[in-house]
Design a protein around this motif. Sequence first.
Motif, PDB file in Angstrom:
ATOM      1  N   THR A 260       0.764  -1.470   0.042  1.00 25.67           N
ATOM      2  CA  THR A 260       0.287  -0.107   0.065  1.00 25.67           C
ATOM      3  C   THR A 260       1.015   1.253   0.054  1.00 25.67           C
ATOM      4  O   THR A 260       1.477   1.457   0.912  1.00 25.67           O
ATOM      5  CB  THR A 260      -0.849   0.087   1.246  1.00 25.67           C
ATOM      6  N   TYR A 261       0.893   2.094  -0.840  1.00 25.96           N
ATOM      7  CA  TYR A 261       1.369   3.232  -1.068  1.00 25.96           C
ATOM      8  C   TYR A 261       0.970   4.567  -1.285  1.00 25.96           C
ATOM      9  O   TYR A 261      -0.193   4.574  -1.575  1.00 25.96           O
ATOM     10  CB  TYR A 261       2.298   3.091  -2.438  1.00 25.96           C
ATOM     11  N   LEU A 262       1.350   5.365  -0.162  1.00 28.17           N
ATOM     12  CA  LEU A 262       0.736   6.735   0.217  1.00 28.17           C
ATOM     13  C   LEU A 262       1.940   7.666   0.150  1.00 28.17           C
ATOM     14  O   LEU A 262       2.682   7.661   1.000  1.00 28.17           O
ATOM     15  CB  LEU A 262      -0.127   6.541   1.507  1.00 28.17           C
ATOM     16  N   GLY A 263       1.430   8.818  -0.505  1.00 28.58           N
ATOM     17  CA  GLY A 263       2.219  10.000  -0.479  1.00 28.58           C
ATOM     18  C   GLY A 263       3.299   9.759  -1.607  1.00 28.58           C
ATOM     19  O   GLY A 263       3.404   8.854  -2.326  1.00 28.58           O
ATOM     20  N   ASN A 264       4.255  10.836  -1.832  1.00 24.47           N
ATOM     21  CA  ASN A 264       5.383  10.540  -2.766  1.00 24.47           C
ATOM     22  C   ASN A 264       6.708  10.012  -2.345  1.00 24.47           C
ATOM     23  O   ASN A 264       7.142  10.128  -1.265  1.00 24.47           O
ATOM     24  CB  ASN A 264       5.832  12.041  -3.126  1.00 24.47           C
ATOM     25  N   LEU A 265       7.107   8.856  -3.055  1.00 21.68           N
ATOM     26  CA  LEU A 265       8.163   8.021  -2.656  1.00 21.68           C
ATOM     27  C   LEU A 265       9.146   8.356  -3.671  1.00 21.68           C
ATOM     28  O   LEU A 265       8.905   8.633  -4.884  1.00 21.68           O
ATOM     29  CB  LEU A 265       7.896   6.442  -2.730  1.00 21.68           C
ATOM     30  N   ASP A 266      10.544   8.458  -3.040  1.00 23.09           N
ATOM     31  CA  ASP A 266      11.525   9.026  -3.880  1.00 23.09           C
ATOM     32  C   ASP A 266      12.458   8.063  -4.288  1.00 23.09           C
ATOM     33  O   ASP A 266      13.539   8.026  -5.119  1.00 23.09           O
ATOM     34  CB  ASP A 266      12.349  10.059  -3.082  1.00 23.09           C
ATOM     35  N   PHE A 267      12.658   6.897  -3.550  1.00 22.77           N
ATOM     36  CA  PHE A 267      13.705   5.705  -3.884  1.00 22.77           C
ATOM     37  C   PHE A 267      13.192   4.308  -3.438  1.00 22.77           C
ATOM     38  O   PHE A 267      12.312   4.156  -2.592  1.00 22.77           O
ATOM     39  CB  PHE A 267      14.926   6.052  -2.847  1.00 22.77           C
ATOM     40  N   ARG A 268      13.756   3.550  -3.988  1.00 29.40           N
ATOM     41  CA  ARG A 268      13.588   2.099  -3.513  1.00 29.40           C
ATOM     42  C   ARG A 268      15.112   1.503  -3.113  1.00 29.40           C
ATOM     43  O   ARG A 268      15.957   1.929  -3.814  1.00 29.40           O
ATOM     44  CB  ARG A 268      13.244   0.975  -4.773  1.00 29.40           C
ATOM     45  N   MET A 269      15.170   0.861  -1.997  1.00 30.75           N
ATOM     46  CA  MET A 269      16.415   0.151  -1.708  1.00 30.75           C
ATOM     47  C   MET A 269      16.556  -1.141  -1.488  1.00 30.75           C
ATOM     48  O   MET A 269      15.431  -1.819  -1.041  1.00 30.75           O
ATOM     49  CB  MET A 269      16.850   0.886  -0.159  1.00 30.75           C
ATOM     50  N   SER A 270      17.517  -1.696  -1.989  1.00 26.62           N
ATOM     51  CA  SER A 270      17.941  -3.197  -2.059  1.00 26.62           C
ATOM     52  C   SER A 270      18.755  -3.504  -1.089  1.00 26.62           C
ATOM     53  O   SER A 270      20.086  -2.929  -1.173  1.00 26.62           O
ATOM     54  CB  SER A 270      18.264  -3.906  -3.258  1.00 26.62           C
ATOM     55  N   LEU A 271      18.555  -4.180   0.198  1.00 26.16           N
ATOM     56  CA  LEU A 271      19.737  -4.397   0.999  1.00 26.16           C
ATOM     57  C   LEU A 271      19.912  -5.863   1.199  1.00 26.16           C
ATOM     58  O   LEU A 271      18.855  -6.863   1.583  1.00 26.16           O
ATOM     59  CB  LEU A 271      19.134  -4.038   2.553  1.00 26.16           C
ATOM     60  N   ILE A 272      21.186  -6.381   1.142  1.00 28.01           N
ATOM     61  CA  ILE A 272      21.607  -7.835   1.126  1.00 28.01           C
ATOM     62  C   ILE A 272      22.493  -7.873   2.568  1.00 28.01           C
ATOM     63  O   ILE A 272      23.384  -7.244   2.457  1.00 28.01           O
ATOM     64  CB  ILE A 272      22.338  -8.163   0.142  1.00 28.01           C
ATOM     65  N   VAL A 273      22.068  -8.798   3.220  1.00 29.26           N
ATOM     66  CA  VAL A 273      22.635  -9.304   4.392  1.00 29.26           C
ATOM     67  C   VAL A 273      23.139 -10.402   4.637  1.00 29.26           C
ATOM     68  O   VAL A 273      22.600 -11.500   4.125  1.00 29.26           O
ATOM     69  CB  VAL A 273      21.760  -8.838   5.743  1.00 29.26           C
ATOM     70  N   ASN A 274      24.607 -10.781   4.768  1.00 26.25           N
ATOM     71  CA  ASN A 274      25.018 -12.096   4.717  1.00 26.25           C
ATOM     72  C   ASN A 274      24.946 -12.579   6.250  1.00 26.25           C
ATOM     73  O   ASN A 274      25.960 -13.260   6.730  1.00 26.25           O
ATOM     74  CB  ASN A 274      26.676 -11.957   4.444  1.00 26.25           C
ATOM     75  N   ASP A 275      23.707 -12.807   6.628  1.00 25.36           N
ATOM     76  CA  ASP A 275      23.343 -13.346   7.873  1.00 25.36           C
ATOM     77  C   ASP A 275      21.588 -13.601   7.979  1.00 25.36           C
ATOM     78  O   ASP A 275      21.193 -12.685   7.337  1.00 25.36           O
ATOM     79  CB  ASP A 275      23.607 -12.485   8.987  1.00 25.36           C
ATOM     80  N   THR A 276      21.555 -14.559   8.379  1.00 24.01           N
ATOM     81  CA  THR A 276      19.890 -14.855   8.786  1.00 24.01           C
ATOM     82  C   THR A 276      19.347 -14.748   9.990  1.00 24.01           C
ATOM     83  O   THR A 276      18.570 -15.451  10.490  1.00 24.01           O
ATOM     84  CB  THR A 276      19.351 -16.124   7.904  1.00 24.01           C
ATOM     85  N   ASN A 277      20.174 -14.129  11.096  1.00 28.34           N
ATOM     86  CA  ASN A 277      20.017 -14.084  12.469  1.00 28.34           C
ATOM     87  C   ASN A 277      18.597 -13.355  12.552  1.00 28.34           C
ATOM     88  O   ASN A 277      18.198 -12.365  12.136  1.00 28.34           O
ATOM     89  CB  ASN A 277      21.100 -13.301  12.806  1.00 28.34           C
ATOM     90  N   GLU A 278      17.677 -14.007  13.384  1.00 28.42           N
ATOM     91  CA  GLU A 278      16.427 -13.700  13.453  1.00 28.42           C
ATOM     92  C   GLU A 278      16.342 -12.084  14.218  1.00 28.42           C
ATOM     93  O   GLU A 278      15.338 -11.468  14.094  1.00 28.42           O
ATOM     94  CB  GLU A 278      15.602 -14.646  14.205  1.00 28.42           C
ATOM     95  N   GLU A 279      17.109 -11.975  15.109  1.00 29.75           N
ATOM     96  CA  GLU A 279      17.271 -10.798  15.817  1.00 29.75           C
ATOM     97  C   GLU A 279      17.651  -9.463  14.773  1.00 29.75           C
ATOM     98  O   GLU A 279      17.221  -8.331  14.954  1.00 29.75           O
ATOM     99  CB  GLU A 279      18.472 -10.694  16.673  1.00 29.75           C
ATOM    100  N   ILE A 280      18.372  -9.830  13.831  1.00 33.48           N
ATOM    101  CA  ILE A 280      18.792  -8.974  12.694  1.00 33.48           C
ATOM    102  C   ILE A 280      17.496  -8.373  12.024  1.00 33.48           C
ATOM    103  O   ILE A 280      17.179  -7.199  11.694  1.00 33.48           O
ATOM    104  CB  ILE A 280      19.864  -9.378  11.709  1.00 33.48           C
ATOM    105  N   VAL A 281      16.683  -9.494  11.746  1.00 29.98           N
ATOM    106  CA  VAL A 281      15.372  -9.283  11.030  1.00 29.98           C
ATOM    107  C   VAL A 281      14.446  -8.586  11.787  1.00 29.98           C
ATOM    108  O   VAL A 281      13.703  -7.661  11.177  1.00 29.98           O
ATOM    109  CB  VAL A 281      14.852 -10.745  10.493  1.00 29.98           C
ATOM    110  N   ARG A 282      14.410  -8.774  12.864  1.00 29.03           N
ATOM    111  CA  ARG A 282      13.258  -8.108  13.852  1.00 29.03           C
ATOM    112  C   ARG A 282      13.913  -6.610  13.846  1.00 29.03           C
ATOM    113  O   ARG A 282      12.917  -5.635  14.136  1.00 29.03           O
ATOM    114  CB  ARG A 282      13.130  -8.583  15.325  1.00 29.03           C
ATOM    115  N   GLU A 283      15.201  -6.492  13.957  1.00 32.00           N
ATOM    116  CA  GLU A 283      15.683  -5.069  14.354  1.00 32.00           C
ATOM    117  C   GLU A 283      15.396  -4.497  12.828  1.00 32.00           C
ATOM    118  O   GLU A 283      14.845  -3.029  12.729  1.00 32.00           O
ATOM    119  CB  GLU A 283      17.177  -4.916  14.389  1.00 32.00           C
ATOM    120  N   LEU A 284      15.467  -4.871  11.583  1.00 37.39           N
ATOM    121  CA  LEU A 284      15.230  -4.274  10.379  1.00 37.39           C
ATOM    122  C   LEU A 284      13.935  -3.859  10.246  1.00 37.39           C
ATOM    123  O   LEU A 284      13.639  -3.008   9.632  1.00 37.39           O
ATOM    124  CB  LEU A 284      15.646  -5.315   9.298  1.00 37.39           C
ATOM    125  N   SER A 285      12.703  -4.466  10.946  1.00 37.13           N
ATOM    126  CA  SER A 285      11.484  -4.420  10.826  1.00 37.13           C
ATOM    127  C   SER A 285      11.013  -3.059  11.585  1.00 37.13           C
ATOM    128  O   SER A 285      10.268  -2.555  11.195  1.00 37.13           O
ATOM    129  CB  SER A 285      10.701  -5.660  11.396  1.00 37.13           C
TER     130      SER A 285
END
Length: 352
Positions: free
Chosen positions: A225-250
């Motif tokens: 769901t997109y609202l307002g003007n968006l200026d960029f899209r970002m792709s982030l690749i992380v070399n780790d699947t630690n659940e704590e990292i995922v929770r922090e990224l959220s």
Amino acid sequence: MTDSTKLAKLLYYVQRFGDHNYELLNELTGIENVSDILSKLKVLVTPTPRFSSLGLSLFHTIIKLKDFSLGTKDFYYLLDGMIMASLRDALRNNTIILDIVYLKGRWDWVQILEMANERQLIGDYKTYLEYKREVYPVDYSTFNFENLTFEKTILDKPREPFQLPDLTDGFKPDWIDLYTLGKKQENPLMSWDEIAKSLDISTDEVVDHYFDHVVGKGLVDAFYTYLGNLDFRMSLIVNDTNEEIVRELSRIVTLLRISYLHNDKIYAFIVGQRHMLYPIIEFVNSLAFQYKFIHEIYLHPLSPPHKYVLAASIPYEHFTKDNKWSITLHELKETFEEGFTKIVSGTGCDKK
């Protein structure tokens, strides 16, 4: 205008159930004029496919270019429309990321990249298969609905992902299901009547297939769901699947998806407004220091159109009325040869 708390609640449920079931949205939020509000806010809602239920797999591919003149559209045609996104990196002018869809369990499409390498179009490339994904609803609780801007970039607490349940239970989608889903991805503002006309069937049939099959059988994960003007899209690749990292990224308020990739990597799909860019980068770097992971950030401005970002739908044109995918390596190779000829001649792949 309805108060911001109710609007944030409405958008939460739109991301979960879509924007067409007004009765349900009214019941969940207490807002009566849901349709008018969404229209006034110019909310754009796009369904996200559950690829496994469609018989497809999603691959994320990072490509180093040899021919720097290649654009996002060129890759769409070179791969015969088998991409969900073609993303040029604004930080490295020799890098393009492709989100490629192909028949489930098959990797032979990689031969097209090998052909591109042999013809000196691309150099090194890395391909990763997505084996799991988590979709995150954008948190609009601190969104300014007057000037349509995000007032907070990093939330105090992690968000919880949600996805519609997989209700397929052996159900096989037909060509109307695939075409309707594809058309809605292609143009979220396309009306049911317009979709019906393009398929040469009745509007009622399109609506029934969308609600009973596409949504009702869980052929979609959720709704961006997109609202307002968006200026960029970002792709982030992380070399780790630690659940704590995922929770922090959220905690990044506009993180839309986490894809789990083979080779123990995660791919984060983030969008944002200009003022959010530095806080996101700073936050990711602080997490990398805290959790000691290596990461790569790729930036894709949304303007000018198609220069850095080309978004596409599922390749519904390759699904026949016999309810089968019509995708062969031979056809992909023929399309690549045609595209290569146009690139060499200078006419461009997108000019058919």
